[in-house]
Design a protein around this motif. Structure first.
Motif, mmCIF file in Angstrom:
data_model
loop_
_atom_site.group_PDB
_atom_site.id
_atom_site.type_symbol
_atom_site.label_atom_id
_atom_site.label_comp_id
_atom_site.label_asym_id
_atom_site.label_seq_id
_atom_site.Cartn_x
_atom_site.Cartn_y
_atom_site.Cartn_z
ATOM 1 N N VAL A 12 7.189 -12.459 -6.227
ATOM 2 C CA VAL A 12 7.028 -13.914 -6.176
ATOM 3 C C VAL A 12 5.872 -14.280 -5.242
ATOM 4 O O VAL A 12 5.499 -13.488 -4.373
ATOM 5 C CB VAL A 12 8.325 -14.613 -5.710
ATOM 6 N N THR A 13 5.339 -15.482 -5.418
ATOM 7 C CA THR A 13 4.255 -15.937 -4.546
ATOM 8 C C THR A 13 4.772 -16.674 -3.324
ATOM 9 O O THR A 13 4.198 -16.575 -2.250
ATOM 10 C CB THR A 13 3.285 -16.873 -5.304
ATOM 11 N N ASP A 14 5.846 -17.421 -3.477
ATOM 12 C CA ASP A 14 6.393 -18.231 -2.392
ATOM 13 C C ASP A 14 7.868 -17.882 -2.252
ATOM 14 O O ASP A 14 8.703 -18.314 -3.054
ATOM 15 C CB ASP A 14 6.199 -19.717 -2.713
ATOM 16 N N GLN A 58 8.186 -10.182 1.468
ATOM 17 C CA GLN A 58 6.993 -10.885 1.943
ATOM 18 C C GLN A 58 6.390 -10.081 3.084
ATOM 19 O O GLN A 58 7.085 -9.744 4.048
ATOM 20 C CB GLN A 58 7.374 -12.280 2.431
ATOM 21 N N ALA A 70 2.478 -7.888 -9.681
ATOM 22 C CA ALA A 70 1.982 -9.233 -9.425
ATOM 23 C C ALA A 70 3.096 -10.235 -9.717
ATOM 24 O O ALA A 70 3.919 -10.020 -10.617
ATOM 25 C CB ALA A 70 0.765 -9.524 -10.295
ATOM 26 N N PRO A 71 3.143 -11.332 -8.972
ATOM 27 C CA PRO A 71 4.145 -12.363 -9.259
ATOM 28 C C PRO A 71 4.075 -12.802 -10.726
ATOM 29 O O PRO A 71 3.002 -12.963 -11.291
ATOM 30 C CB PRO A 71 3.753 -13.502 -8.324
ATOM 31 N N ASP A 127 7.619 -18.508 -10.729
ATOM 32 C CA ASP A 127 6.423 -17.683 -10.885
ATOM 33 C C ASP A 127 6.227 -17.190 -12.310
ATOM 34 O O ASP A 127 5.193 -16.602 -12.616
ATOM 35 C CB ASP A 127 6.485 -16.479 -9.942
#
Length: 143
Positions: A12-14, A58, A70-71, A127
């Motif tokens: 995930v990105t966030d 993270q 990758a997300p 995502d």
């Protein structure tokens, strides 16, 4: 010796947005939210009734010999429920964008429920990681 699948990493990105989605919208239980070292955080959640969790990381380096995803690149994780229509209604009520219930028919994917083991729906996290939900005829402990 048993080999049990217990944790699946979800890219995930966030991490806070993803935690909110999986806990508040998808209804997963938050098992762990910990900073294991400065700048390195793990959030682990479990779907209701599952023995397998997901983990979002993270700031952690990839484990030796592995590659980072990758997300949004994780697709096809499958959850099973005994009442797909009730599960869909619950997700919709929580604000998840869920596909209609579909089954595999003579010409491919068709709308509506199918026979045993042939009813599915899909959804994605923020995502774009994709999930499949399949209706099972009974709880796992009864199969």
């Amino acid at each position: 010796m048993n080999w049990t699948l217990e944790v699946v990493p979800v890219p995930v990105t966030d991490i806070d947005r993803a935690k909110d989605f999986y806990a508040e919208k998808a209804g997963f239980k938050v098992d762990l939210d910990s900073e294991v070292a400065p700048g390195m955080r793990i959030v682990q959640l479990t779907p209701p009734g599952s023995r397998c969790s997901i983990a979002m990381l993270q700031g952690m380096p990839a484990a030796p010999g592995t590659k980072e995803m990758a997300p949004g690149t994780l697709h096809g994780l499958q959850l099973c429920v005994t009442d797909i229509e009730a599960a869909r209604a619950e997700l919709v009520a929580r604000g998840v964008d869920v596909s209609p219930v579909r089954h595999v028919g003579e010409t491919g994917w068709e709308d509506g429920k199918g026979d045993t083991w042939n009813s599915f729906m899909t959804f994605h996290d923020p995502d774009g990681n994709g999930w499949v939900v399949q209706e099972a005829p009974s709880e796992l402990s009864e199969r």
